[in-house]
Design an enzyme around this catalytic site. Structure first.
Site, PDB file in Angstrom:
ATOM      1  N   HIS A 115       0.804  -1.226   0.000  1.00 47.68           N
ATOM      2  CA  HIS A 115       0.000   0.000   0.000  1.00 47.68           C
ATOM      3  C   HIS A 115       0.835   1.273   0.000  1.00 47.68           C
ATOM      4  CE1 HIS A 115      -4.495   0.983   0.970  1.00 47.68           C
ATOM      5  NE2 HIS A 115      -4.062   1.611  -0.093  1.00 47.68           N
ATOM      6  N   ASP A 143      -9.806  -0.509   3.970  1.00 51.31           N
ATOM      7  CA  ASP A 143      -8.624  -1.124   4.578  1.00 51.31           C
ATOM      8  C   ASP A 143      -8.966  -1.603   5.982  1.00 51.31           C
ATOM      9  OD1 ASP A 143      -5.866  -1.575   5.381  1.00 51.31           O
ATOM     10  OD2 ASP A 143      -5.252  -0.007   3.975  1.00 51.31           O
ATOM     11  N   HIS A 145      -6.601  -1.320   8.082  1.00 49.19           N
ATOM     12  CA  HIS A 145      -5.684  -0.413   8.788  1.00 49.19           C
ATOM     13  C   HIS A 145      -5.842   1.014   8.270  1.00 49.19           C
ATOM     14  CE1 HIS A 145      -3.929  -4.473   8.193  1.00 49.19           C
ATOM     15  NE2 HIS A 145      -3.653  -4.390   9.489  1.00 49.19           N
ATOM     16  N   ASP A 147      -3.232   3.167   7.961  1.00 50.87           N
ATOM     17  CA  ASP A 147      -2.041   3.522   7.167  1.00 50.87           C
ATOM     18  C   ASP A 147      -1.697   4.997   7.272  1.00 50.87           C
ATOM     19  OD1 ASP A 147      -2.148   0.858   6.427  1.00 50.87           O
ATOM     20  OD2 ASP A 147      -2.762   1.227   4.356  1.00 50.87           O
ATOM     21  N   HIS A 160       4.429   0.969   4.318  1.00 53.81           N
ATOM     22  CA  HIS A 160       3.039   0.738   3.880  1.00 53.81           C
ATOM     23  C   HIS A 160       2.020   1.106   4.963  1.00 53.81           C
ATOM     24  CE1 HIS A 160       2.042  -3.665   5.316  1.00 53.81           C
ATOM     25  NE2 HIS A 160       2.739  -3.029   6.213  1.00 53.81           N
ATOM     26  N   ASP A 249      -7.419  -1.835  -0.231  1.00 57.59           N
ATOM     27  CA  ASP A 249      -6.481  -2.819   0.305  1.00 57.59           C
ATOM     28  C   ASP A 249      -7.252  -4.126   0.488  1.00 57.59           C
ATOM     29  OD1 ASP A 249      -4.870  -4.395   2.057  1.00 57.59           O
ATOM     30  OD2 ASP A 249      -3.894  -2.576   2.810  1.00 57.59           O
ATOM     31  N   ASP A 251      -6.802  -6.461   2.282  1.00 56.79           N
ATOM     32  CA  ASP A 251      -6.954  -6.910   3.675  1.00 56.79           C
ATOM     33  C   ASP A 251      -8.169  -6.302   4.366  1.00 56.79           C
ATOM     34  OD1 ASP A 251      -6.252  -4.453   4.953  1.00 56.79           O
ATOM     35  OD2 ASP A 251      -4.162  -5.057   5.220  1.00 56.79           O
ATOM     36  N   GLU A 294      -1.927  -5.091  -1.931  1.00 51.85           N
ATOM     37  CA  GLU A 294      -1.656  -6.040  -0.847  1.00 51.85           C
ATOM     38  C   GLU A 294      -2.119  -7.468  -1.115  1.00 51.85           C
ATOM     39  OE1 GLU A 294       0.333  -5.442   1.680  1.00 51.85           O
ATOM     40  OE2 GLU A 294       0.401  -3.255   1.895  1.00 51.85           O
TER      41      GLU A 294
HETATM   42 MN   LIG Z   1      -3.396  -0.652   3.586  1.00 52.25          MN
END
Ligand SMILES: [Mn+2]
Length: 324
Positions: A115, A143, A145, A147, A160, A249, A251, A294
């Site tokens: 990312h 996401d 997260h 980030d 990332h 992302d 994830d 990712e």
């Molecule tokens: Mn990310």
């Protein structure tokens, strides 16, 4: 019932010109393999699907950029960042590639890579949008997260986890080779940023989100309101008259749907919720660029194929595929 996406996008001269950038970069985090994702997605037929099913004219140089020529002679940690010179040089190059495509009025699809590459993609579209449309860009960041660590708040030093802090200029550096090439013209405003799907946010990041009043819909919000209401609120925050860059992302999806990714977190979006987010963004007619990042086909042998398929599905939905 949902309405079909408008044929004429709001901020692009045509609905079917698409530039694709394949960024085989994994240096923003420690696990090799995420650099192989663009090829895995393309080998799964993604570009063919976009050309044949969604009728895009795809501009793609056929190259998986690995940026070997940008590898610095030495790249010691700097301000706690790991591999900063290489990541800075690669994202600068990506920024120029995405800027050129976006400036010419094409929709831009970037296949990562980790990312950190969003430092390049979003800075590129933000600059192009200012020049071509005289407008500020909005970003929907999907996401697990946030980030948004600064180099100083990051525990891991993995870049990332920092792209949003550089893009919003919460983190800056004067040195060209440490992201100092990012200027005001590349900037993303914190009030034009919306997160969806968060569930693993560091303490320092929570403070940043609070202090700057950044709009974020966590998994808690999705459980409470449902994804439909969350998308209404997210798009309402951005407004109808703003070009959108979607940075997705993989994830964000639950590991059940996307196990093969570097920092999987349980309790995430279903594949349908992920597709729905992408469909809602497509329906606005305001999408000008999309990142898919990712996917790491080497981490989970059994789940790699599922993860690639989920990624292709998200991209198709964001670029206008519909169930009916
Ligand atoms: Mn990310």
């Amino acid at each position: 019932m949902t309405s079909a996406p408008s044929l004429q996008p709001k901020f692009l001269p045509t609905r079917n010109e698409l530039g694709v950038v394949a960024v085989g970069f994994s240096g923003g985090q420690p696990k090799p393999g995420v650099d192989a994702a663009p090829m895995a997605l393309i080998e799964a037929g993604l570009i063919q699907q976009l050309e044949q099913d969604l009728e895009f004219n795809v501009e793609f140089d056929g190259k998986m950029h690995t940026y070997g020529e940008l590898v610095p002679a030495d790249d010691p940690p700097y301000r706690n960042m790991k591999g900063p010179k290489f990541a800075s040089a690669v994202t600068k190059r990506v920024s120029e590639q995405v800027y050129n495509l976006s400036k010419s009025g094409k929709m831009v699809l970037t296949l990562g890579g980790d990312h950190s590459i969003a430092i390049g993609t979003i800075s590129g579209t933000a600059k192009a949008t200012r020049e071509r449309l005289g407008r500020e860009l909005a970003v929907i960041w999907v996401d697990a997260h946030a980030d948004i660590n600064t180099p100083e708040t990051s525990d891991s030093g993995n870049i990332h986890g920092m792209p949003v802090s550089f893009l919003t200029r919460l983190a800056t550096d004067e040195n060209e080779e440490y992201f100092g090439w990012l200027k005001e013209e590349h900037k993303l405003s914190t009030n034009k940023l919306v997160y969806i799907g968060l569930r693993d946010v560091d303490k320092g990041e929570k403070k940043i989100l609070r202090d700057h009043g950044i709009k974020a819909f966590s998994m808690h919000d999705i459980d409470r309101h449902g994804i439909g209401k969350v998308m209404d609120m997210a798009l309402g925050w951005i407004g109808r008259d703003t070009p959108i860059h979607l940075s997705f992302d993989i994830d964000a999806l639950d590991p059940m749907w996307a196990p093969s990714t570097g920092t999987a977190v349980r309790g995430g979006l279903t594949l349908r919720e992920g597709d729905f987010i992408a469909e809602c963004v497509a329906e606005t007619g305001s999408l000008i660029a999309l990142d898919l990042v990712e996917v790491n086909p080497s981490l989970d042998e059994v789940g790699a194929q599922d993860t690639v398929r989920s990624g292709c599905s998200i991209v198709r939905c964001a670029l206008g595929d519909t169930l009916l």
